[in-house]
Design an enzyme around this catalytic site. Structure first.
Site, PDB file in Angstrom:
ATOM      1  N   ASP A  30      26.826  71.689  53.438  1.00 29.99           N
ATOM      2  CA  ASP A  30      27.571  70.444  53.328  1.00 29.99           C
ATOM      3  C   ASP A  30      27.433  69.861  51.920  1.00 29.99           C
ATOM      4  O   ASP A  30      26.330  69.844  51.358  1.00 29.99           O
ATOM      5  CB  ASP A  30      27.036  69.456  54.372  1.00 29.99           C
ATOM      6  CG  ASP A  30      27.710  68.109  54.310  1.00 29.99           C
ATOM      7  OD1 ASP A  30      28.905  68.040  54.608  1.00 29.99           O
ATOM      8  OD2 ASP A  30      27.027  67.123  53.961  1.00 29.99           O
ATOM      9  N   GLU A  84      30.601  74.051  51.001  1.00 29.42           N
ATOM     10  CA  GLU A  84      31.629  73.036  50.964  1.00 29.42           C
ATOM     11  C   GLU A  84      31.657  72.596  49.502  1.00 29.42           C
ATOM     12  O   GLU A  84      30.767  71.860  49.057  1.00 29.42           O
ATOM     13  CB  GLU A  84      31.301  71.856  51.881  1.00 29.42           C
ATOM     14  CG  GLU A  84      32.405  70.811  51.875  1.00 29.42           C
ATOM     15  CD  GLU A  84      32.050  69.567  52.684  1.00 29.42           C
ATOM     16  OE1 GLU A  84      32.963  69.003  53.314  1.00 29.42           O
ATOM     17  OE2 GLU A  84      30.870  69.163  52.677  1.00 29.42           O
TER      18      GLU A  84
END
Length: 705
Positions: free
Chosen positions: A343, A379
């Site tokens: 993330d 990401e």
């Protein structure tokens, strides 16, 4: 309590069958007490006297699995200098393998006095703190073997442990919403039957419920609020929080592996749940705030935040890097997971302030003999300056391809000038990855994910409808590249419903015939809706849970998705290892690996690409020229395909190209029809493609070897 010297490594609590070694890093601590908590909540403190390289440690004979504990760290409370030690706060072990309880937002969890933040709180938080748990590492894996599927053969499925299983009618009530529920044959058979090869689980590291959400009767459903990087989230365990969650998680991995499905974890190493300077003191902040967190250079009382959550971990500190690498290795070696999706990975690249692809974190991953050999997916953005880094991660990594998502959405809602980029995304985004000698596997293609509309909502709503989140619809992305097909939200108009069904099939077809690694968001194959909520991070209810009560439309979409995945699996030309080669000068028609064609059957020219109103195109995928090696190094031939793509609002007649491309063709996909097509065509014939539809033809006069 008998106490031995113990060892500084491994960090955390390590049970060896006779007792437990405890070790904690703190560069700033003046004294550390280990607090043992019994079943009645009574606390017994043991001072960790031994210190090696800022690591305090002791070995306690007879202390074993199930023992709850925490740390009290004595040291400076001086926010102006970045220090926030407070022995009144029982702290979670950063290396805890299991966590009991959940932070409840009580004021005692604050390390400061609300009326005077420059002063430490003296209120003890024992009754409200999350407790670390000693675990037994033993588990019978029964010969578990990780599938280790190559990227180009992968079809990923982003899933939420609770959301996917909470309403499943085939699960016993006690297993719904849990790791055991995900491991249940009813769920595993759905995933296997669908044909996905990997589940990418949204955060399962122990996370914290936000106080402001609890105050509104909501909760942190997504889980991007980690506090324990080694502990499976206890809220997803049917086996309780005293270590049973570890065994249950391992059993889930073993069951998925037995079905040939990899397990990839969405991990949040960029920040923690302690938030900004006004947040609670749960663990890292009270242990060594200045070592774990990035502080503002000229104002250490505040946090330098590139995540939008209040804090960012200090990626240049050796103990922060050690924590992350130890965590990654633990999940691979002890929990048998197959990879990670990071993330806000751009934050991990901020060794100082700028994003640096050569930062220490990436160097450590590159050379690590364990972590470097599993799937690593970034990401590739954060909210800091220069944070959008799609295409810029090191060669070992794959990335969520946000440009793919945007381009495919724009093409299918018939935005002008979208055809050139759409063509690049369909063929693997070589413009993003080939310059670094990366391959199509570098891009994880997706049209929808947890963050944003579901597939059904993408074709049913122009605007977000997040009122239930309690933020006056101000949260969530406002530019969704969505189109409601003529009516906002639910509709009973048969033409609108038919168009929406067709658009869902168009998007899924595009995803599964594109080069790269496709990722499906859980429930999209079932027509899952969040009723226009594009930021359901706080909706732990029917808004986000998958509805398994399927009508005819949902069953038809499920069957269509299964057939698409099977088509991709059976044809290497749809999942190449390498980028397509360019059209050689003077090459005969139909011999190139890939040829773009106009609807009239002639090759696209430069002027055709420049037309802003071009919304229809065909592409020839040459199975004879694929030249992809098999496991033995032999070149593999495949069937050839013609893909007819019509994003125009009117039907388009496609003329099949010259016989050199193929003499006979059969339809294997037609998004205008939910059922499997069977129409056959010959060279020069016209194929009428419905408005906003896709037809995939397979060559029937070629040979495969």
């Amino acid at each position: 309590m008998q106490k031995w010297t113990g060892h500084p490594f491994p960090l955390g609590a390590h049970y060896d069958g006779a007792g437990t070694n405890f070790a904690l890093f703190s560069e700033v601590a003046e004294k550390v007490e280990l607090a043992l908590i019994d079943d009645s909540g009574r606390e017994e403190r043991v001072t960790l006297d031994e210190v090696d390289g800022f690591i305090r440690h002791a070995y306690l004979p007879g202390v074993g699995p199930g023992q709850r504990y925490g740390f009290r760290v004595h040291g400076p409370y001086d926010p102006a200098r970045g220090h926030r030690c407070n022995p009144a706060k029982l702290l979670l072990d950063p290396y805890a393998k299991a966590v009991d309880g959940q932070a409840d937002g009580d004021p005692s969890l604050l390390g400061y006095r609300p009326e005077a933040p420059e002063l430490p709180s003296t209120t003890d938080n024992l009754k409200h703190a999350m407790l670390s748990v000693v675990v037994d590492p033993a588990f019978d894996w029964e010969g578990d073997r990780q599938p280790k599927r190559p990227y180009h053969e992968s079809v990923m499925y982003e899933a939420h442990v609770r959301g996917l299983t909470r309403l499943h009618p085939g699960l016993p009530e006690g297993l719904r919403g849990t790791y055991a529920g995900l491991a249940h044959p009813a769920v595993v058979e759905h995933l296997s039957g669908l044909g996905v090869t990997a589940v990418e689980l949204m955060p399962v590291h122990q996370f914290v419920q936000d106080g402001h959400l609890l105050d509104r009767g909501l909760s942190n459903y997504w889980g991007y609020n980690t506090i324990g990087f080694f502990a499976p989230h206890n809220g997803y365990a049917s086996a309780g929080g005293r270590g049973g969650q570890v065994q249950e998680f391992k059993a889930m991995v073993k069951a998925l592996h037995a079905a040939g499905i990899e397990v990839i974890l969405d991990v949040v190493y960029n920040h923690t749940a302690e938030g900004n300077h006004m947040g609670p003191t749960l663990s890292f902040r009270g242990i060594d705030n200045a070592s774990y967190y990035r502080l503002v250079d000229d104002d250490p009382a505040h946090y330098f935040d590139t995540t939008g959550t209040g804090n960012s971990l200090l990626m240049r500190h050796p103990h922060v890097l050690q924590l992350i690498m130890d965590s990654l290795r633990y999940w691979v070696t002890e929990m048998h997971v197959d990879g990670f999706r990071f993330d806000l990975a751009a934050t991990l690249a901020r060794q100082f302030h700028e994003v640096d692809r050569l930062s220490a974190f990436f160097d450590l991953v590159q050379q690590d003999p364990v972590v470097s050999r599993v799937k690593l997916i970034a990401e590739p953005w954060d909210v800091g300056d220069g944070g959008y880094q799609v295409g810029n991660f090191p060669p070992l990594w794959s990335e969520w391809n946000g440009k793919y998502r945007d381009s495919v959405r724009d093409f299918w809602r018939a935005q002008d000038g979208t055809l050139p980029e759409f063509a690049s995304r369909l063929t693997g985004s070589s413009d993003l990855y080939q310059g670094d000698f990366r391959r199509p596997r570098a891009g994880v293609n997706f049209v929808t994910a947890h963050d944003g509309f579901t597939l059904r909502d993408l074709v049913s709503y122009n605007d977000k409808h997040n009122e239930a989140n309690g933020e006056e619809n101000q949260d969530g992305e406002s530019h969704n590249r969505s189109w409601n097909c003529g009516a906002e939200g639910e509709s009973d108009d048969p033409e609108i419903l038919a168009l929406r069904a067709r658009q869902q099939r168009n998007l899924l077809t595009t995803l599964l015939i594109s080069q790269g690694v496709p990722m499906i968001s859980h429930g999209d194959e079932l027509g899952r809706t969040q009723h226009g909520n594009n930021n359901a991070y706080c909706q732990d209810n029917e808004t986000s849970w998958t509805d398994w009560n399927l009508g005819a439309e949902q069953r038809e979409l499920l069957d269509f998705t299964r057939r698409l995945i099977a088509l991709r699996r059976d044809h290497p030309v749809l999942r190449r290892r390498r980028f397509f080669l360019g059209h050689a000068a003077g090459a005969a028609p139909g011999t190139a690996e890939l040829t773009w064609l106009r609807p009239d059957g002639r090759e696209m020219a430069d002027a055709d690409w420049r037309r802003g109103d071009a919304h229809a195109v065909a592409v020839h995928l040459n199975g004879d020229a694929i030249a992809e090696p098999d496991a033995h190094g032999n070149a593999v031939r495949d069937d050839s395909f013609l893909v007819l793509l019509n994003a125009h609002w009117e039907p388009v007649a496609f003329t099949l190209p010259a016989a050199a491309y193929g003499k006979r063709w059969r339809a294997v996909v037609d998004t205008a029809a939910g059922s499997e097509p069977s129409a056959a065509f010959s060279t020069g014939e016209t194929v009428k493609v419905t408005a906003r539809a896709t037809v995939v033809l397979i060559r029937e006069d070629g040979e495969r070897s």
